[in-house]
Design an enzyme around this catalytic site. Sequence first.
Site, PDB file in Angstrom:
ATOM      1  N   THR A  96      22.209  -1.514  34.200  1.00 45.95           N
ATOM      2  CA  THR A  96      23.219  -1.916  33.231  1.00 45.95           C
ATOM      3  C   THR A  96      23.426  -0.745  32.272  1.00 45.95           C
ATOM      4  O   THR A  96      22.531  -0.404  31.502  1.00 45.95           O
ATOM      5  CB  THR A  96      22.786  -3.170  32.462  1.00 45.95           C
ATOM      6  OG1 THR A  96      22.616  -4.233  33.390  1.00 45.95           O
ATOM      7  CG2 THR A  96      23.839  -3.565  31.431  1.00 45.95           C
ATOM      8  N   LYS A 171      29.356  -7.227  33.196  1.00 39.41           N
ATOM      9  CA  LYS A 171      27.932  -7.412  32.920  1.00 39.41           C
ATOM     10  C   LYS A 171      27.676  -7.414  31.421  1.00 39.41           C
ATOM     11  O   LYS A 171      26.913  -8.242  30.911  1.00 39.41           O
ATOM     12  CB  LYS A 171      27.115  -6.301  33.598  1.00 39.41           C
ATOM     13  CG  LYS A 171      25.607  -6.323  33.280  1.00 39.41           C
ATOM     14  CD  LYS A 171      24.883  -7.502  33.893  1.00 39.41           C
ATOM     15  CE  LYS A 171      23.465  -7.671  33.361  1.00 39.41           C
ATOM     16  NZ  LYS A 171      22.478  -6.778  33.950  1.00 39.41           N
ATOM     17  N   LYS A 240      19.157  -3.311  24.125  1.00 42.24           N
ATOM     18  CA  LYS A 240      19.866  -2.169  24.705  1.00 42.24           C
ATOM     19  C   LYS A 240      21.218  -2.620  25.269  1.00 42.24           C
ATOM     20  O   LYS A 240      22.254  -1.972  25.045  1.00 42.24           O
ATOM     21  CB  LYS A 240      18.979  -1.562  25.813  1.00 42.24           C
ATOM     22  CG  LYS A 240      19.493  -0.295  26.453  1.00 42.24           C
ATOM     23  CD  LYS A 240      20.275  -0.518  27.747  1.00 42.24           C
ATOM     24  CE  LYS A 240      19.441  -1.103  28.866  1.00 42.24           C
ATOM     25  NZ  LYS A 240      20.228  -1.258  30.118  1.00 42.24           N
TER      26      LYS A 240
END
Lengths: 300, 300
Positions: A96, A171, A240
Amino acid sequence: MSTVGFIGLGAMGGPMARNLLRAGHSLNFCSRRREVVEEFEALGGRHAATPAEAARVSEFIITIVTADAEVGEIALGKNGVIEAAAPGKLFVDMSTIGPQTVRTIAAALRAAGMGMLDAPVSGGPGGAAAATLAIMAGGEAADFERCRPIFQAVGKHLFHVGPLGAGQTIKLVNQLIGGGIMALVGEGFALAAAAGADLKAMTEVIKKSSGNSTLFEARAEKFVLADDYPPGFTVELMRKDLALALDLAQALQVPLPVSAAAFQLYTAAMHQGRRGDDFAAVAKVCESAAGVKIAAPRQS
Amino acid sequence: MSTVGFIGLGAMGGPMARNLLRAGHSLNFCSRRREVVEEFEALGGRHAATPAEAARVSEFIITIVTADAEVGEIALGKNGVIEAAAPGKLFVDMSTIGPQTVRTIAAALRAAGMGMLDAPVSGGPGGAAAATLAIMAGGEAADFERCRPIFQAVGKHLFHVGPLGAGQTIKLVNQLIGGGIMALVGEGFALAAAAGADLKAMTEVIKKSSGNSTLFEARAEKFVLADDYPPGFTVELMRKDLALALDLAQALQVPLPVSAAAFQLYTAAMHQGRRGDDFAAVAKVCESAAGVKIAAPRQS
């Protein structure tokens, strides 16, 4: 069956690589950890010293690592995939990372004659182990179809969602929603604890009510109510991902007040010793900020 | 079969009262709206001029209205339920109100010799029509058991969650989570639209990913993507419920940064002509704040 280079044999990549071997694909893997090398050699994988070496002997090169910089280094750095770039080879990043990073790496690889897909996943280590991941891929449709047998070995719900970067955009939205949901659940439990509610009963009620969610079902009782946050998808990783979503929003001038508030709680969780805990531990921040104990049901 | 007084034949109460009649209970209902009186008389209900009159001829008196003040007026005001208070009669408020208001009303009724349950519901008008509501009741266990046949006629998931007020506390937490989820979904769609993502594909992906929820499944495609917000559970009602949750949190000194941010978006939605729309219209605030169109999928 395909020849797959694989870099990033961690909590997600490890079980995914095992599933690729199980499905009969050839695996050329990179790892600096001796126990990983031993395990995957025993399973029939071939150890490659560098990403370039893995790419030289593979048609597909999968990465699933943590940070944008790491993917950039593996793809474009010294001994990186790009050194073995050749027509027909495909770089498939399942990490990701930011959609802009995807486009930057893809442009460099394309100039070297090699294609790329961004194909992030959802489902966590459990979904990786069970090969039930959702995979959301951006890139050329033909490249997606070439990857289908590989994706089928590691996932259950396969989506081609648009051009390069589109997988990551979707995502990040999923993470923004999911990270926010766990923060809301943490706030809800803190409020209920302060009000003296029966938290076990509340968990059962919400599972049958409009506030229910995939994350509530997976984590409310097992993690929050049990006050147990074994490392799975960690606070650090969720923070993150939310940072990437907020970076994207900043670049596109999109205000995200709710998600931004959730991000602050994950940041606070980092400083409260929760970096490596499952991200549901964001509830511990809500708990300490409210001066309550979530895991101690009382009657009000 | 029981004799039930019923006050509040609105979007929720209307179908619930129909289900009570269908199950064979006797209904003494209050309404000032002629069409409601005609409908429920035709269904076999008996019109009562005031809450006191309904209570005089009923064992159970159900209210399902909008605001704390309304419940207080019906219970304790002139021609209110309290004027007919008698041992064995039970006041069952199924509205969503503050747990402190519940305790205040219950104390007054108890002094007059009458019991009370707080029994808010989840499931919306659709759940009310299908008699699949979740009911979370606070009060004496014996009173809950007396109500079970009534609750079974209108709901599917019945929970006795603790003493008086406990039903409302849990309902408010459910609303805090659900209201927050729709705000997060709105932010996510706004970000994805700004990034040029395929919003239809995104909706399909998230349904199979960790960001999925009961509300996402019910509203993302049908309302947000369709840019259609028919009145169901409205922006105004969700804002009211979030205000109750934040009031409770304020009284208990519980910080709720994520929920508070969501509340601001519902307040903004009130001023953007969305008061009577389904609460998923909070996405319209995110859309206009981001300068995008959510309902126009493009490829990025």
